[in-house]
Scaffold this active site. Structure first.
Site, PDB file in Angstrom:
ATOM      1  N   CYS A  94       9.627 -17.276  30.290  1.00 32.42           N
ATOM      2  CA  CYS A  94      10.022 -18.688  30.138  1.00 32.42           C
ATOM      3  C   CYS A  94      11.226 -19.007  31.024  1.00 32.42           C
ATOM      4  O   CYS A  94      12.150 -18.199  31.163  1.00 32.42           O
ATOM      5  CB  CYS A  94      10.359 -18.994  28.684  1.00 32.42           C
ATOM      6  SG  CYS A  94       8.929 -18.928  27.581  1.00 32.42           S
ATOM      7  N   ASP A 115      11.314 -13.537  10.771  1.00 32.62           N
ATOM      8  CA  ASP A 115      12.517 -14.036  11.446  1.00 32.62           C
ATOM      9  C   ASP A 115      13.428 -12.925  11.961  1.00 32.62           C
ATOM     10  O   ASP A 115      14.334 -13.191  12.757  1.00 32.62           O
ATOM     11  CB  ASP A 115      13.323 -14.939  10.505  1.00 32.62           C
ATOM     12  CG  ASP A 115      12.572 -16.197  10.111  1.00 32.62           C
ATOM     13  OD1 ASP A 115      11.652 -16.590  10.857  1.00 32.62           O
ATOM     14  OD2 ASP A 115      12.896 -16.780   9.059  1.00 32.62           O
ATOM     15  N   SER A 171      15.458 -12.940  -1.639  1.00 29.34           N
ATOM     16  CA  SER A 171      14.721 -12.051  -2.535  1.00 29.34           C
ATOM     17  C   SER A 171      15.576 -10.847  -2.904  1.00 29.34           C
ATOM     18  O   SER A 171      15.543 -10.371  -4.049  1.00 29.34           O
ATOM     19  CB  SER A 171      13.427 -11.587  -1.858  1.00 29.34           C
ATOM     20  OG  SER A 171      12.657 -12.689  -1.411  1.00 29.34           O
ATOM     21  N   ARG A 184       0.828  -1.208   0.000  1.00 30.67           N
ATOM     22  CA  ARG A 184       0.000   0.000   0.000  1.00 30.67           C
ATOM     23  C   ARG A 184       0.860   1.255   0.000  1.00 30.67           C
ATOM     24  O   ARG A 184       0.591   2.225  -0.726  1.00 30.67           O
ATOM     25  CB  ARG A 184      -0.913  -0.016   1.227  1.00 30.67           C
ATOM     26  CG  ARG A 184      -1.780   1.216   1.416  1.00 30.67           C
ATOM     27  CD  ARG A 184      -2.647   1.021   2.653  1.00 30.67           C
ATOM     28  NE  ARG A 184      -3.479   2.179   2.938  1.00 30.67           N
ATOM     29  CZ  ARG A 184      -3.113   3.197   3.713  1.00 30.67           C
ATOM     30  NH1 ARG A 184      -1.893   3.198   4.271  1.00 30.67           N
ATOM     31  NH2 ARG A 184      -3.937   4.205   3.939  1.00 30.67           N
ATOM     32  N   ARG A 208       4.995 -31.756  27.417  1.00 31.86           N
ATOM     33  CA  ARG A 208       4.371 -31.693  26.103  1.00 31.86           C
ATOM     34  C   ARG A 208       5.052 -30.622  25.253  1.00 31.86           C
ATOM     35  O   ARG A 208       5.489 -29.587  25.763  1.00 31.86           O
ATOM     36  CB  ARG A 208       2.879 -31.382  26.224  1.00 31.86           C
ATOM     37  CG  ARG A 208       2.071 -32.483  26.922  1.00 31.86           C
ATOM     38  CD  ARG A 208       1.976 -33.724  26.043  1.00 31.86           C
ATOM     39  NE  ARG A 208       1.221 -34.788  26.708  1.00 31.86           N
ATOM     40  CZ  ARG A 208       1.755 -35.742  27.452  1.00 31.86           C
ATOM     41  NH1 ARG A 208       3.075 -35.732  27.681  1.00 31.86           N
ATOM     42  NH2 ARG A 208       1.003 -36.685  27.999  1.00 31.86           N
ATOM     43  N   SER A 235      -7.118  -0.540  -1.023  1.00 34.13           N
ATOM     44  CA  SER A 235      -8.036  -0.084   0.020  1.00 34.13           C
ATOM     45  C   SER A 235      -8.190  -1.162   1.097  1.00 34.13           C
ATOM     46  O   SER A 235      -8.407  -2.340   0.785  1.00 34.13           O
ATOM     47  CB  SER A 235      -9.403   0.236  -0.581  1.00 34.13           C
ATOM     48  OG  SER A 235      -9.327   1.340  -1.455  1.00 34.13           O
ATOM     49  N   PHE A 285      10.790 -19.714  -5.685  1.00 33.26           N
ATOM     50  CA  PHE A 285      11.121 -19.891  -7.104  1.00 33.26           C
ATOM     51  C   PHE A 285      12.633 -19.976  -7.263  1.00 33.26           C
ATOM     52  O   PHE A 285      13.289 -19.033  -7.715  1.00 33.26           O
ATOM     53  CB  PHE A 285      10.548 -18.726  -7.927  1.00 33.26           C
ATOM     54  CG  PHE A 285      10.617 -18.927  -9.418  1.00 33.26           C
ATOM     55  CD1 PHE A 285      10.103 -20.067 -10.020  1.00 33.26           C
ATOM     56  CD2 PHE A 285      11.185 -17.957 -10.233  1.00 33.26           C
ATOM     57  CE1 PHE A 285      10.153 -20.244 -11.395  1.00 33.26           C
ATOM     58  CE2 PHE A 285      11.247 -18.120 -11.610  1.00 33.26           C
ATOM     59  CZ  PHE A 285      10.725 -19.269 -12.194  1.00 33.26           C
ATOM     60  N   VAL A 296       3.895   1.593  -1.148  1.00 33.50           N
ATOM     61  CA  VAL A 296       4.508   1.733  -2.473  1.00 33.50           C
ATOM     62  C   VAL A 296       3.495   2.257  -3.477  1.00 33.50           C
ATOM     63  O   VAL A 296       3.756   3.222  -4.215  1.00 33.50           O
ATOM     64  CB  VAL A 296       5.079   0.380  -2.951  1.00 33.50           C
ATOM     65  CG1 VAL A 296       5.507   0.463  -4.418  1.00 33.50           C
ATOM     66  CG2 VAL A 296       6.247  -0.055  -2.081  1.00 33.50           C
ATOM     67  N   GLU A 336      13.212 -23.197  16.147  1.00 41.04           N
ATOM     68  CA  GLU A 336      12.999 -24.317  15.233  1.00 41.04           C
ATOM     69  C   GLU A 336      14.316 -24.842  14.662  1.00 41.04           C
ATOM     70  O   GLU A 336      15.329 -24.152  14.651  1.00 41.04           O
ATOM     71  CB  GLU A 336      12.087 -23.888  14.079  1.00 41.04           C
ATOM     72  CG  GLU A 336      12.693 -22.802  13.196  1.00 41.04           C
ATOM     73  CD  GLU A 336      11.783 -22.382  12.058  1.00 41.04           C
ATOM     74  OE1 GLU A 336      10.807 -23.085  11.766  1.00 41.04           O
ATOM     75  OE2 GLU A 336      12.061 -21.327  11.442  1.00 41.04           O
TER      76      GLU A 336
END
Length: 321
Positions: free
Chosen positions: A188, A129, A106, A22, A245, A59, A74, A24, A224
């Site tokens: 944590c 990330d 990219s 938007r 778990r 919009s 790709f 851009v 991960e």
């Protein structure tokens, strides 16, 4: 002087990509340029999936997650002949410049289009990330962080109710910004980051000591790709005799309406990309450093501006627990 520009999103989607598109589109239209959307990333470019956009094309997209242009992997774009065809397709539409929203892969494609074919390209960092070079924050990171913290808070509720140990796997690949900051915000007890060698035995011993000192539940945040978290849960349960778990947050972290920070950051970067193109600049990536928008040569950024690991945050977490 450029007259027509295109915009595409590439690689994994991230909340805020639509806000960047938007930015851009509307800033380019404001400057009197014609704007085209390339659907499905470099794959769509190769297959000529290009459509002219107007202000109404974007919009209400600022509130939406994902990317309405679509994205696709790709790897064939590494082939020079494929890039040549893509440049030819852009020229067939009269397009002089391209804004690419994605990660460093990219970026590399954008740089090659500029160097090999004279297509002025600007890269915007779109990835949850937070691992794009040359920027403090990437588009989508803050939203994904909030998603991860919300998940940790919910796991805390059920873990404390059942005196359970919970392992939560968080995205990030080889950058643990999401894991570390989500773990700090979620309180944590343990963090396993990709930048530090994983010592399973040490982790289990830490948990055993905590339980011996009266700890009734715990949450372990892990990036991960480090280990199989379900197998890790089994090993911990066997050793400490506490139900354990594992929860893999997975692609839920990529979705959802972008937070205010990402909407604003993406909008600013989109406008800044158009400003750079109007100045005749190509082969650059945009970033934000010390609250200021900046731009760097893409190759220089990739080679020399990798994010540094903030080990002090891990040290701080150990002091807090």
């Amino acid at each position: 002087m450029i007259k027509k520009i295109a915009v595409l999103t590439s690689g994994g989607d991230a909340p805020g990509m639509n806000a960047a598109i938007r930015g851009v589109v509307r800033s380019a239209l404001f400057e009197g340029l014609e704007v085209f959307g390339v659907y499905d990333g470099y794959y769509g470019l190769y297959h000529n999936k290009i459509k002219q956009l107007n202000r109404y094309s974007v919009s209400d997209v600022i509130t939406r997650g994902g990317t309405f242009l679509g994205s696709a992997r790709f790897p064939e774009f590494k082939n020079p002949e494929v890039r040549a065809k893509c440049a030819e397709i852009l020229r067939s539409h009269g397009i002089d410049a391209l804004v690419v929203i994605g990660g460093d892969g990219s970026y590399t494609g954008a740089k090659l289009l500029t160097e090999e074919h004279g297509i002025q390209c600007i890269g915007l960092p779109g990835t949850i990330d937070n691992d794009a070079p040359g920027t403090d924050y990437t588009i989508g990171y803050q939203t994904a962080l909030e998603t991860a913290v919300d998940a940790i808070d919910r796991l805390r509720d059920t873990s404390s109710s059942h005196q359970r140990i919970s392992i939560v796997e968080i995205m990030g690949r080889h950058c643990s910004d999401l894991t570390i900051n989500a773990a700090l915000a979620g309180g944590c007890e343990y963090i396993v980051a990709s930048e530090v060698e994983f010592d399973q035995e040490e982790l289990i011993q830490q948990i055993e000591r905590s339980i011996a000192n009266g700890k009734r539940h715990a949450i372990i945040a892990i990036t991960e790709l480090i280990t199989d978290v379900h197998e890790l849960a089994k090993r911990i349960e066997e050793r400490v005799h506490h139900e354990t778990r594992a929860t893999v947050l997975g692609h839920v972290q990529r979705g959802g309406s972008p937070c205010a920070f990402d909407r604003i950051l993406a909008s600013r970067m989109g406008v800044y990309a158009v400003d750079l193109l109007l100045q005749g600049k190509g082969g650059y990536c945009v970033g934000i450093q010390n609250e200021q928008l900046v731009h760097h040569d893409i190759i220089d950024a990739i080679n020399n501006m990798r994010r540094s690991f903030k080990a002090e945050l891990l040290d701080m977490n150990e002091r807090l627990f």
